[in-house]
Design an enzyme around this catalytic site. Structure first.
Site, short mmCIF file in Angstrom:
data_model
loop_
_atom_site.label_atom_id
_atom_site.label_comp_id
_atom_site.label_asym_id
_atom_site.label_seq_id
_atom_site.Cartn_x
_atom_site.Cartn_y
_atom_site.Cartn_z
N CYS A 135 -30.95 5.34 49.50
CA CYS A 135 -29.78 5.85 50.24
C CYS A 135 -28.56 5.01 49.86
O CYS A 135 -28.59 3.78 49.95
CB CYS A 135 -30.02 5.78 51.75
N CYS B 21 -14.06 42.83 24.43
CA CYS B 21 -12.87 41.98 24.49
C CYS B 21 -11.72 42.72 25.18
O CYS B 21 -11.44 43.88 24.87
CB CYS B 21 -12.45 41.59 23.06
#
Ligand SMILES: Cc1cc2nc3c(=O)[nH]c(=O)nc-3n(C[C@H](O)[C@H](O)[C@H](O)COP(=O)(O)O)c2cc1C
Length: 484
Positions: A222, A429
């Site tokens: 931790c 595109c």
């Protein structure tokens, strides 16, 4: 064409979705969209019939409660593959000698911090819980204690917390273990412990075993404990890791996992110390030390506690590549060969989990995604992984563990003689020019726009930045070839 993942990511993931309630055919569009959201596309089609839905006027969309505009459920269904119905694969796996019905455990945190929570998770399909770290220490927590980083419409890419170990009493937590073991004998209970002295580590291990835990996990990691010599202070110090691991082994016969901190350069060093001292496996990663930023208008840290804040733990999707890197280091370390690994850090979907399994983890733990979406993510974790095994002809999950690890090699051994080049799909595109902008400003000036379309020149080095930034997926990859 609409992108289904983008659209599904807009879904509010309502409990008891109005869309499903409105379906006149009794299909479950909310479950279907959730499956897409959690990358389980191949099974999404199980929740509606696309031919039937094509003829419907879209009652689901009309019922959608989205605050902006309804989710385009019909188009998602239309683009969803027809799902192949098959029996669920057996996802069971033995981890540290303990039989697990599947590899998915809640990781130690707030998501596994009481009887009702763990019972609900078990009922929903989680195979095990790593209970919120217990100890003699009872921390005082701050408020608020969470914050998150988002990006472009995704609210929760990385998550920061300032929570320490369980703030319930030790005896209360041990009683939870007893009740869970009695009522869920086939589920796996992992007791995450944190002592403040060798005597406490030994005693916590003993008490956990007595209360019915199947595995002990040592919280050496931790990153924001208020006391010194705790959490990641231990994980960064191989001598302390060894001392406390040995103390834990003294208190129990159960298998022991050492949970490592990523706040270190080489995780192998404390991991080897843990294994040498008797740890049976390694768990990684805990959260990464972080500062989330400032509220610049008000000149105070974000998530302010009385105008102030501290360095604390970062988790969630954003940390997954870092977690995988540490797992890779552990897997590649000769002195850790064959040591079982429980992997975590940013796992949200079955594909994320598969990354950890393919690299070498026989067990998976999750917190942040559960905090964000709830225990129900287990549905797509199980269904998606099972479907993957079916498609790939994998019968036993253990055959998958580590099966792609050898493909991660050192950078000096990668092929540097040949290149791939971008291939442009003129039909897809839209002529936005994003590829050319990125190529010029962040690449090798190999793309220019001509008549609204990208044109490639000989400067291209095949980095494929253009492919990454294309918003419509109009750029593919050529075959590998000699450099032009
Ligand atoms: C709110 C919160 C509380 C946590 N508490 C603990 C804990 O008590 N013990 C522990 O070992 N790890 C704790 N962790 C770390 C998680 O178990 C996990 O290692 C980390 O969050 C990475 O996984 P994730 O990206 O799936 O969240 C906590 C994480 C969060 C977000």
């Amino acid at each position: 064409m609409m992108k289904i993942h983008e659209e599904a990511s807009r879904c509010l993931l309502c409990v008891d979705g109005a869309c499903s309630r409105a379906c006149p055919k009794g299909f479950d569009p909310s479950r279907l969209v959730r499956a897409v959201r959690f990358e389980n596309d191949k099974c999404a089609g199980l929740y509606a019939d696309k031919e039937v839905c094509a003829k419907c006027s879209g009652d689901c969309e009309k019922a959608c409660i989205h605050y902006d505009r309804p989710i385009r459920i019909k188009e998602i269904i239309e683009q969803t593959e027809k799902a192949v119905k098959h029996d669920k694969k057996d996802l069971s796996i033995e981890f540290l000698g303990v039989k697990c019905e599947n590899p998915f455990f809640l990781s130690s945190s707030v998501v596994a911090s009481g009887y009702d929570m763990c019972a609900k998770a078990f009922d929903m399909g989680w195979a095990g819980v790593v209970y919120k770290t217990i100890g003699f220490l009872k921390p005082e927590e701050v408020s608020p204690r969470f914050d998150a980083i988002g990006k472009e419409g995704t609210p929760f890419v990385g998550f920061k917390n300032l929570e320490q170990i369980s703030d319930h009493g030790l005896e209360e937590n041990l009683e939870v273990f007893r009740r869970l073991k009695k009522n869920y004998p086939n589920k796996v209970i992992v007791s995450s412990i944190m002592g403040q002295s060798t005597a406490e580590w030994t005693e916590l291990a003993r008490l956990s075993e007595e209360a019915g835990a199947d595995i002990i996990e040592c919280n050496f990691s931790c990153p924001h404990m208020t006391g010194h010599g705790l959490g990641s202070d231990v994980g960064q110090n191989p001598d302390l890791v060894a001392e406390y691991t040995a103390a834990v082994k003294k208190g129990t016969k159960l298998p022991v996992l050492a949970k490592m901190t990523p706040n270190i350069g080489n995780m192998e060093i404390p991991a080897m110390a843990a294994v040498k001292a008797g740890a049976d496996g390694i768990a990684a990663i805990n959260t990464i030390k972080s500062v989330i930023g400032f509220d610049v208008e008000n000149m105070q840290p974000l998530m302010p506690v009385d105008g102030k804040n501290s360095v604390s733990g970062y988790s969630g999707k954003a940390v997954k590549p870092i977690a995988l890197r540490f797992i890779n280091d552990l897997v590649k370390c000769d002195k850790l060969k064959g040591v079982p690994i429980s992997g975590m850090g940013g796992i949200e979907t079955w594909k994320d989990a598969a990354d950890f399994i393919l690299l070498g983890c026989g067990n998976i733990q999750i917190t942040t995604a559960v905090m964000q979406y709830g225990y129900r993510i287990i549905d797509d974790l199980i269904e998606g992984l099972s479907d993957y095994m079916y498609r790939k002809g994998i019968d036993k999950l253990e055959d998958m563990v580590g099966s792609a690890a050898s493909m991660m090699v050192s950078p000096d051994t990668l092929n540097r003689k040949t290149t791939v080049y971008p291939v442009f799909d003129k039909k897809k595109c839209v002529g936005c020019g994003r590829c050319a902008v990125s190529c010029y400003d962040g690449g090798h000036q190999a793309l220019t726009m001509k008549d609204g379309a990208p044109v490639l020149n000989k400067n291209c080095v095949g980095c494929l930045l253009c492919k990454l930034v294309c918003p419509v997926g109009a750029i593919g990859i050529s075959k590998r070839m000699d450099r032009r």
